[in-house]
Design a protein around this motif. Sequence first.
Motif, PDB file in Angstrom:
ATOM      1  N   ASP A  83       2.673   2.372  -1.896  1.00  0.00           N
ATOM      2  CA  ASP A  83       3.693   2.481  -3.000  1.00  0.00           C
ATOM      3  C   ASP A  83       2.433   3.914  -3.472  1.00  0.00           C
ATOM      4  O   ASP A  83       2.731   4.616  -5.299  1.00  0.00           O
ATOM      5  CB  ASP A  83       3.908   2.200  -3.673  1.00  0.00           C
ATOM      6  CG  ASP A  83       3.749   0.961  -4.373  1.00  0.00           C
ATOM      7  OD1 ASP A  83       1.947   0.526  -3.385  1.00  0.00           O
ATOM      8  OD2 ASP A  83       3.848  -0.278  -4.922  1.00  0.00           O
ATOM      9  N   THR A  84       1.589   3.677  -3.303  1.00  0.00           N
ATOM     10  CA  THR A  84       0.147   4.417  -3.882  1.00  0.00           C
ATOM     11  C   THR A  84       0.382   4.893  -2.737  1.00  0.00           C
ATOM     12  O   THR A  84       0.360   5.868  -1.649  1.00  0.00           O
ATOM     13  CB  THR A  84      -1.190   3.892  -2.871  1.00  0.00           C
ATOM     14  OG1 THR A  84      -1.313   3.690  -1.523  1.00  0.00           O
ATOM     15  CG2 THR A  84      -1.839   2.826  -3.681  1.00  0.00           C
ATOM     16  N   MET A 120       1.010  -1.648   0.103  1.00  0.00           N
ATOM     17  CA  MET A 120      -0.108  -0.372   0.199  1.00  0.00           C
ATOM     18  C   MET A 120       0.818   0.921   0.594  1.00  0.00           C
ATOM     19  O   MET A 120       0.548   1.739  -0.867  1.00  0.00           O
ATOM     20  CB  MET A 120      -0.672  -0.073   0.996  1.00  0.00           C
ATOM     21  CG  MET A 120      -2.443  -0.990   0.916  1.00  0.00           C
ATOM     22  SD  MET A 120      -3.418  -0.376  -0.965  1.00  0.00           S
ATOM     23  CE  MET A 120      -4.301   0.875   0.391  1.00  0.00           C
ATOM     24  N   GLU A 166      -7.739  11.250  -6.097  1.00  0.00           N
ATOM     25  CA  GLU A 166      -7.748   9.989  -5.732  1.00  0.00           C
ATOM     26  C   GLU A 166      -6.659  10.925  -3.858  1.00  0.00           C
ATOM     27  O   GLU A 166      -5.324  11.290  -3.968  1.00  0.00           O
ATOM     28  CB  GLU A 166      -6.773   8.642  -6.078  1.00  0.00           C
ATOM     29  CG  GLU A 166      -7.796   8.171  -7.083  1.00  0.00           C
ATOM     30  CD  GLU A 166      -6.720   6.858  -7.827  1.00  0.00           C
ATOM     31  OE1 GLU A 166      -5.772   6.595  -7.283  1.00  0.00           O
ATOM     32  OE2 GLU A 166      -6.772   6.797  -8.671  1.00  0.00           O
ATOM     33  N   ASP A 186      -5.110   8.936  -1.144  1.00  0.00           N
ATOM     34  CA  ASP A 186      -4.867   7.742  -0.597  1.00  0.00           C
ATOM     35  C   ASP A 186      -5.331   6.389  -1.306  1.00  0.00           C
ATOM     36  O   ASP A 186      -5.861   5.517  -0.499  1.00  0.00           O
ATOM     37  CB  ASP A 186      -5.069   7.712   1.329  1.00  0.00           C
ATOM     38  CG  ASP A 186      -4.160   7.009   2.096  1.00  0.00           C
ATOM     39  OD1 ASP A 186      -3.574   6.342   1.680  1.00  0.00           O
ATOM     40  OD2 ASP A 186      -4.454   5.931   2.855  1.00  0.00           O
ATOM     41  N   GLY A 187      -5.351   6.519  -2.114  1.00  0.00           N
ATOM     42  CA  GLY A 187      -5.833   5.165  -3.250  1.00  0.00           C
ATOM     43  C   GLY A 187      -7.073   5.081  -3.344  1.00  0.00           C
ATOM     44  O   GLY A 187      -7.995   4.568  -4.465  1.00  0.00           O
ATOM     45  N   GLU A 220       1.605  13.940  -8.029  1.00  0.00           N
ATOM     46  CA  GLU A 220       1.810  13.176  -6.948  1.00  0.00           C
ATOM     47  C   GLU A 220       2.227  13.339  -5.521  1.00  0.00           C
ATOM     48  O   GLU A 220       3.571  14.563  -5.822  1.00  0.00           O
ATOM     49  CB  GLU A 220       2.327  11.536  -7.348  1.00  0.00           C
ATOM     50  CG  GLU A 220       1.482  10.877  -8.460  1.00  0.00           C
ATOM     51  CD  GLU A 220       1.642   9.907  -8.840  1.00  0.00           C
ATOM     52  OE1 GLU A 220       3.089   9.089  -7.922  1.00  0.00           O
ATOM     53  OE2 GLU A 220       1.337   9.191  -9.386  1.00  0.00           O
ATOM     54  N   ARG A 280      -3.083  11.758  -5.744  1.00  0.00           N
ATOM     55  CA  ARG A 280      -2.529  11.419  -6.994  1.00  0.00           C
ATOM     56  C   ARG A 280      -3.801  12.549  -7.527  1.00  0.00           C
ATOM     57  O   ARG A 280      -4.793  11.893  -7.455  1.00  0.00           O
ATOM     58  CB  ARG A 280      -2.694   9.989  -7.770  1.00  0.00           C
ATOM     59  CG  ARG A 280      -1.887   9.961  -8.786  1.00  0.00           C
ATOM     60  CD  ARG A 280      -2.190   8.094  -8.878  1.00  0.00           C
ATOM     61  NE  ARG A 280      -2.620   7.665  -9.146  1.00  0.00           N
ATOM     62  CZ  ARG A 280      -3.015   6.771 -10.157  1.00  0.00           C
ATOM     63  NH1 ARG A 280      -1.850   7.351 -11.199  1.00  0.00           N
ATOM     64  NH2 ARG A 280      -3.917   6.936 -10.201  1.00  0.00           N
TER      65      ARG A 280
END
Lengths: 319, 255
Positions: free
Chosen positions: B3-4, B1, B64, B66-67, B28, B8
């Motif tokens: 690496d998310t 996780m 996004e 945190d994903g 990012e 973004r």
Amino acid sequence: MSSEEVAAGAEIKAVPIRHPGRWIAAAVIAVLAAMLVHSFVTNDNFGWSYFSQYGFTAPILHGVAITLELTAAAMAIGIAGGVVLAIMRLSPNPMLSSVSWVYVWLFRGTPVLVQILLWYNLSYLYPHLSLGIPFGPTFVTADTNDVISALTAGILALGLNEAAYMAEIVRAGILSVDAGQSEAAAALGMTRGLVMRRIVLPQSMRVIIPPTGNETISMLKTSALVSTIAVAELLQQTQGIINRTYATVPLLLMASLWYLAMTSILTVGQYYLERHYRRGSGFSGPDQTLPGRLWHAIRYIRPGNEQAALLSTGSEHQR
Amino acid sequence: MSDTPMVRAVGVRKRFGVNEVLKGIHLEVGHGEVMCVIGPSGSGKSTLLRCINHLEKINAGRLEVDGELVGYAERNGKLHELHDRVVARKRAEIGMVFQHFNLFPHMTVLGNIIEAPCRVKGVPRDQAVAKARSLLAQVGLEGREESYPRQLSGGQQQRVAIARALAMEPKLMLFDEPTSALDPELVGEVLAVMRDLAKSGMTMLVVTHEMGFAREVGDKLVFMDEGVVVEAGAPRDVIATPQHERTRAFLSKVL
């Protein structure tokens, strides 16, 4: 002022501006007031004896109590209804917003006297009131005239009418709160309802309270209209005595004095409420009427506090 | 996780009527990273920040945190608007600090800080108060619990606002020109608090005009102009050797 005095930091002692206009006004008003008082004393048509004879009798005191009850109940409905209507009006839900708009349009757009008569005569339109499933079976049914007495009709009419006016007052109050407040609250994760209840409404009170005081004073007098549907409030009770004694003018003046006494008490209450909610929000100019100045002076002239009293009434040069 | 990225943005666009304020933003922000955003007024910096916690809705692109998509849920390739309550819950995980502080004037400093933890997260009051006291110590305002916002200086108010945001234990902090409304001598105390926060590992997105702060504290610097990211990179590189004419022109005015 000499330059030495300036250097020593002496206080300025200037010759004040004269105000001859004020003295002329005072003289004219004094003469008119004297004429009025003279007529009170010498003109028997005022019938002062009726004041003491009927002013504090049971029917009148009962009327005063009913008037106060009407005012309190109608204002309670008005304020609660006004808050609900204002929140509906500002809701993103278009149905709620429209319903609120139509309500205000309807109740503000028709005379309150007509509304009182309509509520009183509701049984003409709906002889029975029932509770049940729409278009289905009913569980409870009652005679409209049993449910809605004259007093209830009066309270409903005045309260529902007032709600329309209060809605506009509350709406103005809500809109007066800086948008950044709701934004900051929303950014903290608060829901719309929570933001309204905890952040926006408390801050809108400063704007809502003063006109609400006005509305209450106005309601106290408007409540006299329900004498038309035979509610035993102050004016109705007074008229009852008039019908027996034919002393129309003296007794109407007596009723007026009662109204004046009640509104005076409310005015004092409003003064303190307004002062409380105005705190910390800039200008609050002194009251320039003579009673206002006197009141202020009485309150603030205490040993060691004379300077504050003089400064805040701004009257030190006018003696 | 891990690496998310925390934030973004892909081709994010935002219009107000016919006026397009964001014209395809790509950026990012990694976990624990401090990104500073600079640019002339009207370049869309603040709007971008407000989009990230859904105070504004974007018109196109993907955003996004945190994903997770901001403001929408994706099901079977279709976007569904999120209910107000869900949006509110997500906002609770993102702290925001405003240019004009926006403290609640009818509440004490303590009331400001514990309001959201108690009412939104249901934290017991004594626990929230204890946390508030330690946060006030962290921003150098111990003992001011019972003050009202108007009794504090601008710098103190902004530090309370930071403490208020931190009380929700956010995973991301957004700063919208936090020192722009302050008297010059009060800027330093707020930046010091932000510097400590960055050191503690907080992920931060900071819209600012403080070039010194951007250079020393920022991991990344983004220059925005007219709704696009003109240039992004390590702060020292962007400031020392800007690649674009517009960046050079802007920097020559603010440095």
